[in-house]
Design a protein around this motif. Structure first.
Motif, PDB file in Angstrom:
ATOM      1  N   TYR A   8       2.130  21.095  53.998  1.00 17.22           N
ATOM      2  CA  TYR A   8       3.390  20.712  53.360  1.00 17.22           C
ATOM      3  C   TYR A   8       3.479  21.297  51.945  1.00 17.22           C
ATOM      4  N   PRO A   9       3.476  22.610  51.823  1.00 18.04           N
ATOM      5  CA  PRO A   9       3.478  23.225  50.493  1.00 18.04           C
ATOM      6  C   PRO A   9       4.730  22.920  49.691  1.00 18.04           C
ATOM      7  N   VAL A  10       5.891  22.837  50.344  1.00 21.21           N
ATOM      8  CA  VAL A  10       7.141  22.603  49.607  1.00 21.21           C
ATOM      9  C   VAL A  10       7.126  21.221  48.957  1.00 21.21           C
ATOM     10  N   VAL A  11       6.632  20.218  49.682  1.00 18.79           N
ATOM     11  CA  VAL A  11       6.558  18.867  49.122  1.00 18.79           C
ATOM     12  C   VAL A  11       5.644  18.847  47.910  1.00 18.79           C
ATOM     13  N   VAL A  12       4.471  19.461  48.044  1.00 23.77           N
ATOM     14  CA  VAL A  12       3.493  19.462  46.956  1.00 23.77           C
ATOM     15  C   VAL A  12       4.031  20.219  45.751  1.00 23.77           C
ATOM     16  N   VAL A  13       4.611  21.399  45.974  1.00 28.09           N
ATOM     17  CA  VAL A  13       5.150  22.199  44.871  1.00 28.09           C
ATOM     18  C   VAL A  13       6.304  21.467  44.189  1.00 28.09           C
ATOM     19  N   THR A  14       7.154  20.804  44.965  1.00 31.43           N
ATOM     20  CA  THR A  14       8.270  20.046  44.376  1.00 31.43           C
ATOM     21  C   THR A  14       7.761  18.930  43.481  1.00 31.43           C
ATOM     22  N   LEU A  15       6.722  18.234  43.922  1.00 34.10           N
ATOM     23  CA  LEU A  15       6.125  17.181  43.096  1.00 34.10           C
ATOM     24  C   LEU A  15       5.542  17.750  41.811  1.00 34.10           C
TER      25      LEU A  15
END
Length: 631
Positions: A8-15
């Motif tokens: 889940y790279p997008v979730v982590v990067v968004t955080l």
């Protein structure tokens, strides 16, 4: 943590971007914070917009268009924190949906181990080497141990053998072969090891041909549209109308963005996946594996249900039905003598007879001078009494006073002679599953009246079983292709097909919902099915339908809860009293309420109804070894 980042790279990067933005704001770098947040949000919007454009080009209008507009609007008017919160909601919803699919399919790994991978090849010098099935060549000698699956088509080299071909033909009774007769891959060897000579490679064998048919049938099935997308166009148009009216009335473009922030369709994106994940988890606790959320949606809409016979409506194992001794001999005495004579036999009926004697706690004596005549019967000395057990013709060739017993459809008989005189008959049959009739009642109680049976068995046997269950629609003597064509011709759809054997795999794949009795079913059936029942209870098929209906009801209810709350927030935001950042946080509260409501699918709202007079319990049955959560 690393696997989570990779998945889940997008979730982590968004955080990370959100935390970094808040950190920069706290240190007085407001312009840099706005630049970083806006650039990230626009980048995600471009990615979302590209996928949205491709969907629209294919004629599929989804709710992503509203999220795309909300991100752009908040960035343009400088509400970059609200834009990041929208990005977090969107990426988190997609990750949750992906996790639900992964969790459901991961549970199937233990069921898909039946396909032959290794074979025992007998070399010219008599040694045995384990090789991959794909390496076997025509004319190779192959050892098949008791209970193993025949890896390729071949010819029997041993004097005799017993095979279970029910997964291929639907016939529950064992098939006896003698040297030189053909054997089919996918059949299960009996109680004795045999050797066969391969007549085809694995790719050209019966099993592979059926799997190929499964693949073709599965490829022809139309994909299911996400439940939330049905609400996309009206919800999107309503949001644009309210936002546009707020902008027109106030003359402030910020008002447009403030309305779209609370209109971000995260409840629509999250509610259905959460409810479906809860429904799949609920089903798994009762021993039913549902492979994806779309299957639950199709289960809720089922209009017709077709059943295989052998191993599905019936138990697939011959059981002792009645004992008919001659005058002067008791039932228990006759059964005890037969069980003693049959205890060392590889005959499948023999195993059922021995099991019946054990269940009645009868003494099974040791025997002397026992011998088995291939495909005919057994002769054994039980104490001082010579006991012959076998086919009527064979018994008649040894004793003159055999009396013929008339069998009903679906029954098999074992004739017995003791000390040169006819002693009686044992009748066996493939019995109905105890919950078969209950299952049909459950389905009818849910409004599904189109119930039918498809089987490869003989018409008389099929009619007999159908009569016991009250089924009026029967199609017998079907090959796998016949079942597929019949199901495709049904008009009341969606169709659910319930089966357990390799021969059922193609029709399971061709149906909108394929249900495999996976506890003893074949790998091909489990792989091609949408639902796999891990227990021996066919009533779980009806329970799967009920869980599907319950889950979709909760999902739709959750979606409407989110829509109603979002519309109320839009109307409030249209007045200008709800800033964008507060609107984004308010939308998070709506998301939480929607999720909590959707999580009710873990328990459900409907009890599993019980037919009046049934011995079944009202609570859902729990699979062995599965703990029920605290209530």
């Amino acid at each position: 943590m690393l696997p989570l980042i990779k998945r889940y790279p997008v979730v982590v990067v968004t955080l990370i971007v959100l935390l970094a933005t808040l950190g920069m704001l706290g240190t007085g770098w407001g312009q840099l914070a706005q630049l970083v947040a806006s650039a990230f949000a626009l980048g995600l919007a471009v990615h979302l917009g590209w996928g949205m454009a491709k969907d629209i080009a294919r004629g599929h209008w989804g709710i992503d268009v509203l999220a795309f507009t909300a991100i752009l609007a908040t960035v343009v008017v400088g509400e970059y924190l609200a834009a990041l919160i929208i990005c977090l909601m969107l990426s988190g919803g997609e990750a949750l949906e992906d996790y639900a699919q992964m969790r459901a399919t991961k549970s199937l790994s233990s069921l898909l181990e039946r396909v032959p991978v290794w074979a025992h090849r007998v070399e010219a010098d008599g040694t045995i080497h384990d090789v991959r099935v794909a390496e076997l060549m025509v004319a190779d000698a192959v050892l098949v141990r008791p209970g193993e699956i025949l890896p390729v088509d071949g010819v029997l080299l041993d004097p005799e053998g017993s095979f279970d071909e029910s997964s291929l033909t639907g016939e529950s009774m064992p098939v006896y072969k003698i040297a030189g007769e053909s054997l089919l891959s996918g059949a299960v060897n009996g109680a004795r090891a045999i050797t066969l000579r391969a007549s085809a490679t694995a790719a050209d064998s019966q099993y592979s041909r059926i799997v190929e048919l499964v693949t073709e049938a599965a490829a022809s099935r139309a994909p299911v549209v996400r439940l939330a997308d049905r609400y996309a166009v009206p919800f999107t148009m309503l949001a644009y109308v309210i936002a546009g009216a707020a902008w027109w009335a106030s003359g402030d473009p910020v008002r447009f963005a403030e309305v779209l922030v609370v209109a971000t369709p995260c409840p629509l994106l999250i509610a259905a996946p959460v409810a479906f994940m809860g429904g799949m988890s609920r089903a798994a606790r009762t021993g039913v594996i549902v492979k994806d959320g779309g299957t639950l949606e199709r289960l809720a809409a089922v209009k017709s249900v077709a059943f295989d016979k052998t191993g599905t409506l019936t138990q697939g194992i011959p059981q002792l039905r009645s004992i008919h001794p001659v005058e002067g001999m008791g039932e228990e005495e006759l059964l005890s003598l037969v069980a003693a004579a049959e205890q060392y036999s590889s005959h499948v009926l023999a195993a059922s007879i021995v099991a019946a004697a054990s269940d009645r706690s009868l003494a099974i004596s040791a025997v002397r001078d026992a011998s088995e005549v291939a495909t005919h019967g057994v002769s054994a000395l039980v104490g001082k009494r010579r006991v012959l057990v076998g086919k009527p013709a064979w018994i008649k060739s040894h004793v003159p006073d055999v009396r013929h017993y008339e069998l009903a459809s679906g029954e098999s008989s074992v004739y017995v002679a003791v000390d040169g005189h006819f002693a009686g008959v044992l009748v066996l049959a493939d019995a109905l599953r105890p919950d078969a009739a209950e299952t049909l009642w459950q389905l009818r109680s849910m409004g599904i009246q189109d119930l039918l049976m498809l089987t490869g068995d003989q018409q008389a046997t099929a009619d007999h079983i159908a009569g016991e269950l009250g089924l009026t629609r029967v199609r017998a003597e079907c090959m796998p292709e016949d079942k597929v064509n019949f199901v495709r011709g049904l008009t009341r759809r969606p169709v659910m097909m319930v089966g357990d054997g390799v021969n059922d795999a193609p029709v399971l794949a061709a149906s909108e919902v394929g249900v495999a009795m996976g506890a003893r079913g074949s790998t091909a059936a489990s792989q091609s099915a949408d639902v796999v029942i891990m227990t021996e209870r066919i009533s779980q098929a009806a329970q799967a339908v009920r869980i599907g209906k319950d889950t979709v009801h909760i999902a739709v209810q959750s979606i409407w809860l989110g829509i109603v709350l979002s519309v109320l927030l839009m109307l409030v935001a249209a007045t200008g009293v709800l800033p964008a950042i507060l609107g984004a946080l308010s939308q998070e509260i709506v998301d939480l309420l929607t999720i909590f409501n959707a999580l009710r699918a873990l328990k459900g709202t409907q009890k599993f109804e019980v037919r009046p007079g049934s011995h079944s319990q009202g609570r859902e049955a729990v699979a062995p070894g599965v703990n029920r959560p605290a209530e």
